[in-house]
Write an enzyme that holds these catalytic residues in place. Structure first.
Site, PDB file in Angstrom:
ATOM      1  N   ASP A  13     -73.269  18.146 -23.017  1.00  0.00           N
ATOM      2  CA  ASP A  13     -74.159  19.219 -23.233  1.00  0.00           C
ATOM      3  C   ASP A  13     -74.128  19.996 -24.432  1.00  0.00           C
ATOM      4  O   ASP A  13     -74.292  21.306 -24.354  1.00  0.00           O
ATOM      5  CB  ASP A  13     -74.514  19.824 -21.922  1.00  0.00           C
ATOM      6  CG  ASP A  13     -74.757  19.032 -20.773  1.00  0.00           C
ATOM      7  OD1 ASP A  13     -75.442  18.097 -20.955  1.00  0.00           O
ATOM      8  OD2 ASP A  13     -74.341  19.110 -19.566  1.00  0.00           O
ATOM      9  N   HIS A  41     -79.776  13.989 -23.597  1.00  0.00           N
ATOM     10  CA  HIS A  41     -80.085  14.442 -24.931  1.00  0.00           C
ATOM     11  C   HIS A  41     -81.145  15.219 -24.973  1.00  0.00           C
ATOM     12  O   HIS A  41     -82.149  14.415 -24.814  1.00  0.00           O
ATOM     13  CB  HIS A  41     -79.670  13.564 -26.068  1.00  0.00           C
ATOM     14  CG  HIS A  41     -78.306  13.087 -26.315  1.00  0.00           C
ATOM     15  ND1 HIS A  41     -77.333  13.773 -26.033  1.00  0.00           N
ATOM     16  CD2 HIS A  41     -77.847  11.826 -26.469  1.00  0.00           C
ATOM     17  CE1 HIS A  41     -76.276  12.897 -26.069  1.00  0.00           C
ATOM     18  NE2 HIS A  41     -76.592  11.546 -26.428  1.00  0.00           N
TER      19      HIS A  41
HETATM   20  P1  GDP Z   1     -76.518  16.961 -25.423  1.00  0.00           P
HETATM   21  O1  GDP Z   1     -76.318  16.055 -24.524  1.00  0.00           O
HETATM   22  O2  GDP Z   1     -75.006  17.260 -26.117  1.00  0.00           O
HETATM   23  O3  GDP Z   1     -77.317  16.594 -26.463  1.00  0.00           O
HETATM   24  O4  GDP Z   1     -76.708  18.555 -24.948  1.00  0.00           O
HETATM   25  P2  GDP Z   1     -78.036  18.745 -24.301  1.00  0.00           P
HETATM   26  O5  GDP Z   1     -79.367  18.452 -24.640  1.00  0.00           O
HETATM   27  O6  GDP Z   1     -77.992  18.315 -22.724  1.00  0.00           O
HETATM   28  O7  GDP Z   1     -78.083  20.325 -24.055  1.00  0.00           O
HETATM   29  C1  GDP Z   1     -78.266  21.028 -25.304  1.00  0.00           C
HETATM   30  C2  GDP Z   1     -79.510  21.991 -25.132  1.00  0.00           C
HETATM   31  O8  GDP Z   1     -79.128  23.268 -25.818  1.00  0.00           O
HETATM   32  C3  GDP Z   1     -80.796  21.391 -25.298  1.00  0.00           C
HETATM   33  O9  GDP Z   1     -81.615  21.909 -24.395  1.00  0.00           O
HETATM   34  C4  GDP Z   1     -81.008  21.766 -26.878  1.00  0.00           C
HETATM   35  O10 GDP Z   1     -82.319  21.767 -27.240  1.00  0.00           O
HETATM   36  C5  GDP Z   1     -80.616  23.089 -26.923  1.00  0.00           C
HETATM   37  N1  GDP Z   1     -79.916  23.557 -28.076  1.00  0.00           N
HETATM   38  C6  GDP Z   1     -79.324  22.627 -29.096  1.00  0.00           C
HETATM   39  N2  GDP Z   1     -78.512  23.692 -30.092  1.00  0.00           N
HETATM   40  C7  GDP Z   1     -79.105  24.959 -29.792  1.00  0.00           C
HETATM   41  C8  GDP Z   1     -79.009  25.962 -30.469  1.00  0.00           C
HETATM   42  O11 GDP Z   1     -78.236  25.893 -31.611  1.00  0.00           O
HETATM   43  N3  GDP Z   1     -79.765  27.185 -29.948  1.00  0.00           N
HETATM   44  C9  GDP Z   1     -80.281  26.904 -28.740  1.00  0.00           C
HETATM   45  N4  GDP Z   1     -80.968  28.020 -28.374  1.00  0.00           N
HETATM   46  N5  GDP Z   1     -80.412  25.820 -28.149  1.00  0.00           N
HETATM   47  C10 GDP Z   1     -79.830  24.568 -28.582  1.00  0.00           C
END
Ligand code: GDP
Length: 424
Positions: A13, A41
């Site tokens: 995440d 994701h």
């Molecule tokens: P992944 O499985 O590694 O892709 O991660 P997830 O999607 O589960 O969690 C990352 C969350 O953080 C998602 O809701 C993204 O839209 C959000 N996100 C990613 N980068 C940023 C950021 O720089 N700032 C903010 N506010 N949200 C982010």
């Protein structure tokens, strides 16, 4: 020609989907090489907000070919549902932009049953499985008791193979767990409902990738979960059941002899962890609730609240090492803008001794975090796009992490949207 893996450095995440979505611009092919539909994701772009579970994040880019490699837990049921959902929002998915390895094993309905039955048996000792059948799937794969996607093209042989597998699987389901056995009719119906629709996408993806490589195409490898959930190098047994490391990308994708040119490790500006298992830097109480709320830390797949903590330099340094990261993307920096002083886990204390290397899993449950505080920037940085426009405290925070983990931080993400990024 570039061969780049995007991987998680921590517990998952970290925002890998967001980075893949951003970086796919420079790539021709995006490959998922391990794991299944047990994580999500989140991708936000001009087509909407999507929680992808199995589809590679390159699916939104025109001209990008997406591959599900032989190393993934191919769940036809969830994949087909996800494909229909993404298509309903106007995204084209055809055999030209999605290719599924004929050597990927199928996650069958009983894998989900077994997962739930085992968690139920474990009761308060449960692993916190997402009950998507991933652990039973991989153990069956290593016992050579799965069906390969390519077998769907040979119905007679498939039926014989299924009959043998059912005979064996039903023993475990009925005698060990007292659960219901599957009939061949039920399995055939499931194949007709969920495998037939994905058949046009199944092909020899190894051949496709070798051809892409020969033509000098740029290939991006997308991991699921993070280094600390890797089966061999993570916080065993609270790991996933596959290898989330970049080193597995060539094997799990269909290009076993490939050498990666870059490994981009994704690190969150603070820590989160879903499910059970040791999480040394965990924060509790009001401080934790506030960070969870500000960071919207709820699972993309399950909606579960994520456990939260400060950035953990000990675990992150280890993650960078085992991933062999060459560059880091630091995400969610914008979330920390509300803190007067920002906690950082700089070391662990084990047995009264302070250590800065990541300990053997057994020692993690007794390890305590050593916390130091650095000044916060106390403002909204979500609109900043240039490094020099970041407040000095935010720059110092990035530089402090960079120095501690020994890897350049080349991307600083300040929002979930594609362009909310600072390049260094
Ligand atoms: P992944 O499985 O590694 O892709 O991660 P997830 O999607 O589960 O969690 C990352 C969350 O953080 C998602 O809701 C993204 O839209 C959000 N996100 C990613 N980068 C940023 C950021 O720089 N700032 C903010 N506010 N949200 C982010």
């Amino acid at each position: 020609m570039k061969n780049c893996a995007i991987v998680g450095i921590n517990w998952g995440d970290e925002g890998k989907g967001r980075m893949v979505d951003l970086l796919t611009e420079g790539y021709d092919v995006v490959v998922r090489y391990q794991g299944g539909g047990n994580a999500g994701h989140t991708v936000i772009n001009e087509k909407g907000k999507f929680a992808l579970h199995l589809l590679p994040s390159g699916i939104f880019r025109d001209g990008v070919v997406n591959v599900l490699g032989n190393g993934v837990a191919l769940d036809p049921e969830n994949l087909w549902i996800e494909m229909q959902d993404v298509r309903s929002k106007g995204v084209a998915i055809t055999p030209d932009n999605l290719k599924i390895s004929d050597r990927a094993s199928l996650l069958m309905p009983w894998h989900r049953d077994m997962d739930a039955l085992e968690e139920q048996r474990l009761a308060d000792k449960k692993y916190g499985s997402t009950k998507q059948g991933i652990a039973p799937f991989y153990s069956d794969k290593y016992q050579k008791k799965t069906i390969l996607a390519g077998e769907l093209f040979y119905p007679e042989e498939l039926e014989r193979h299924l009959k043998d597998i059912l005979e064996w699987k039903d023993l475990t389901l009925t005698r060990v767990y007292g659960a219901k056995a599957y009939t061949m009719e039920e399995v055939k119906k499931w194949i007709a409902d969920f495998c037939e629709p994905i058949k046009p996408f199944i092909c020899d993806t190894g051949e496709f990738l070798r051809d892409a490589q020969n033509k000098g195409k740029n290939i991006l490898f997308e991991a699921q979960l993070g280094a600390l959930r890797d089966l061999d190098y993570g916080i065993y047994p609270y790991t996933t059941s596959s290898n989330a490391l970049a080193a597995y990308a060539p094997v799990g994708s269909g290009l076993p002899s490939l050498k990666l040119t870059d490994v981009i490790g994704v690190v969150k500006a603070y820590s989160t962890c879903v499910g059970e298992g040791p999480f040394v830097c965990e924060m509790f109480g009001k401080e934790a609730d506030e960070l969870r709320e500000k960071g919207f830390e709820y699972g993309a797949k399950t909606g579960r609240s994520r456990r939260v903590g400060p950035v953990d330099l000990v675990a992150t340094r280890y993650g960078v090492q085992v991933q062999g990261a060459t560059k880091i993307a630091l995400t969610k920096m914008d979330i920390l803008g509300y803190m007067d002083k920002i906690p950082v886990c700089v070391k662990y204390e084990v047995d009264g001794r302070q250590i800065d290397s990541f300990p053997f899993p057994t020692l993690l449950s007794e390890a305590k975090p050593v916390i130091e505080y650095v000044p916060g920037w106390k403002c909204d940085i979500s609109g900043v796009r240039r490094w020099e426009d970041l407040p000095r405290q935010a720059q110092d925070y990035v530089l402090m992490i960079e120095k501690a983990i020994g890897c350049p931080i080349t991307y600083v993400s300040v929002g979930a949207e594609r362009d909310s990024i600072i390049l260094r």
